[in-house]
Design an enzyme around this catalytic site. Structure first.
Site, short mmCIF file in Angstrom:
data_model
loop_
_atom_site.label_atom_id
_atom_site.label_comp_id
_atom_site.label_asym_id
_atom_site.label_seq_id
_atom_site.Cartn_x
_atom_site.Cartn_y
_atom_site.Cartn_z
N LYS A 151 -7.49 4.96 -19.82
CA LYS A 151 -7.93 4.71 -21.69
C LYS A 151 -6.71 5.04 -22.05
O LYS A 151 -5.96 3.79 -21.96
CB LYS A 151 -8.25 6.89 -21.17
N ASP B 77 -6.97 17.63 -15.65
CA ASP B 77 -7.34 16.08 -15.64
C ASP B 77 -6.54 16.19 -17.40
O ASP B 77 -7.47 16.39 -18.12
CB ASP B 77 -8.66 15.48 -15.60
N TYR C 124 -15.88 15.29 -16.37
CA TYR C 124 -16.09 14.20 -16.59
C TYR C 124 -17.09 13.89 -15.37
O TYR C 124 -17.01 14.34 -14.43
CB TYR C 124 -14.76 14.10 -16.31
N ARG D 26 0.69 -1.23 -0.04
CA ARG D 26 0.10 0.06 0.10
C ARG D 26 0.42 1.47 -0.19
O ARG D 26 0.49 2.21 -0.28
CB ARG D 26 -1.04 -0.39 1.48
C1 PLP Z 1 -12.65 7.64 -17.21
C2 PLP Z 1 -12.28 8.79 -16.98
C3 PLP Z 1 -11.64 9.22 -15.36
C4 PLP Z 1 -12.16 8.67 -14.29
O1 PLP Z 1 -11.12 7.39 -15.04
P1 PLP Z 1 -11.89 5.68 -14.10
O2 PLP Z 1 -10.25 4.94 -14.51
O3 PLP Z 1 -12.92 5.31 -14.39
O4 PLP Z 1 -11.58 5.43 -12.42
C5 PLP Z 1 -11.61 10.72 -15.33
N1 PLP Z 1 -11.29 11.37 -15.61
C6 PLP Z 1 -11.36 10.97 -17.34
C7 PLP Z 1 -11.27 12.76 -18.52
C8 PLP Z 1 -12.09 9.99 -18.03
O5 PLP Z 1 -11.84 9.60 -19.25
#
Ligand code: PLP
Length: 390
Positions: free
Chosen positions: A207, A182, A110, A57
């Site tokens: 992603k 982000d 998001y 962790r």
């Molecule tokens: C998918 C996504 C998230 C969240 O990510 P997870 O891996 O699903 O928790 C946050 N920001 C953006 C822009 C995303 O596309």
């Protein structure tokens, strides 16, 4: 220790040392903890991210390899890898905000992030002001003495608005608040927010970074070591740290990120240009098109326009539903950033709880289709989209 009995020997298995050569790829250190020869070193290992590995962790060499890789790509000093993108986002927000604090966030966020910020406001006595992602003057006007940070997304979903990162981060810096970006949709190959003055960059590595639709993960990258240590301590306490196997899959994905992003971007350019000429399509939204509101900004902030776009069908909701039923190669699925092309009809899926007016305010029509284009041959993709349109 050959005098040990068989039932003990089955527990304590041999571990050959790797000497004289080393593995080409980063191995998966699939262990929850680490053994010490020196009890003093073990006592020291608990408190900081750069002490010896002690417990999963806190850190793990495979996870650390991913953290070093993404920190390096983003131009940060260090990173904290997490079990999901939301894990990274909530670790950052919960580490930095306390009751009474204020944050500024861009309006189009998001969905998961929007829900987390609403929860901070509803339950923790934190306040928020929403501003447009391209309006540094509005950010300046929104900042108060209790403002801690501004939260931005390089490219938003599904309307792909591009944030004015140089302008917004400069105001944040001048007014002494942190900027969190982000960067999931852009990846560090299309944009490096830290170069524009961002303090923290977050990703859903689920992603593009992992890129193969087989792992959920996240990461937060830091421009500053003190900030990293603060968030790392909270992340360890919250228990958001990434797993070694998920980190290893993500590392393997990153090795082909440059090749994949090139194809995602060129496929998006090809499909959007074909869609724009089609009589069943009333509008196409991709920051690489001159008609997009972020086109000029995208040219300054991004080195490529990304693999996500959307288009509006002349026939509205019914046409959207028919299109979704007719595609064969493109898959009906949420998420994005993988090698396969995925399509989504926001009005009946991700945004189904919104009224037509609320949809319109989010820039989504009832006949809007979102495409997260994969790396297939563009002609095969166009053939599929064209047959679905007819
Ligand atoms: C998918 C996504 C998230 C969240 O990510 P997870 O891996 O699903 O928790 C946050 N920001 C953006 C822009 C995303 O596309």
């Amino acid at each position: 220790m050959s005098e040990l009995r068989p039932d003990t020997r089955t527990v304590h298995l041999p571990q050959p040392m790797v000497e004289g050569s080393r593995p080409i790829t980063m191995p998966i250190y699939q262990t929850s903890g680490f053994v010490f020869d020196d009890p003093v070193l073990m006592a020291d290992a608990m408190g900081a991210p750069d002490s010896a590995y002690v417990y999963g962790r806190y850190s793990n060499p495979t996870v650390r390899s991913l953290e070093m890789a993404v920190a390096g790509l983003e131009g940060g000093v260090a990173a904290h890898a997490t079990g999901s993108g939301m894990g990274a986002i909530n670790t950052v927000l919960l580490s930095l905000l306390k009751p009474g604090d204020h944050l500024v966030a861009q309006r189009s966020l998001y969905g998961g992030t929007a829900a987390s910020i609403k929860d901070l406001v509803d339950r923790l006595g934190i306040t928020v002001t929403y501003v447009a992602e391209n309006d540094p003057a509005a950010l300046r006007a929104a900042v108060r003495p209790e403002t801690v940070l501004v939260y931005l997304e390089t490219i938003s979903n599904p309307v792909t608005l591009v944030a004015d990162l140089p302008g917004m981060c400069a105001v944040a810096r001048e007014l002494g608040i942190l900027s969190v970006v982000d960067n999931t949709f852009a990846t560090p190959l299309l944009c490096r927010p830290i170069e524009y003055g961002a303090d923290i960059v977050v990703h859903s590595t689920t992603k593009y970074l992992a890129g193969h639709t087989d792992v959920v993960g996240g990461i937060a990258v830091f421009a500053d070591d003190e900030l990293y240590r603060k968030v790392w301590h909270h992340g360890v306490a919250l228990g958001t740290t990434a797993e070694p196997f998920a980190s290893w899959l993500t590392l393997r994905g990153i090795q082909t990120l440059a090749l994949r992003m090139e194809r995602h971007c060129s496929n998006a350019a090809y499909l959007t240009s074909r869609l724009a000429e089609h009589p069943a399509v009333s509008a196409v939204h991709w920051p690489g098109m001159a008609s997009h509101p972020s086109y000029e900004l995208a040219g300054r902030v991004l080195s490529g326009f990304g693999g996500v776009f959307s288009f509006d069908l002349v026939g509205g909701r019914a046409a959207g539903e028919k299109f979704m039923a007719a595609v064969r190669l493109a898959l009906l699925a949420p998420s994005l950033g993988g090698v396969e092309t995925l399509v989504l009809h926001p009005a009946t899926t991700s945004h189904r709880s919104l009224s037509p007016e609320e949809l319109a305010r989010s820039g989504i029509g009832e006949g809007t289709v979102r495409v997260a284009v994969g790396i297939e041959n563009p002609e095969d993709l166009w053939a599929d989209v064209a047959q679905a349109l007819s």
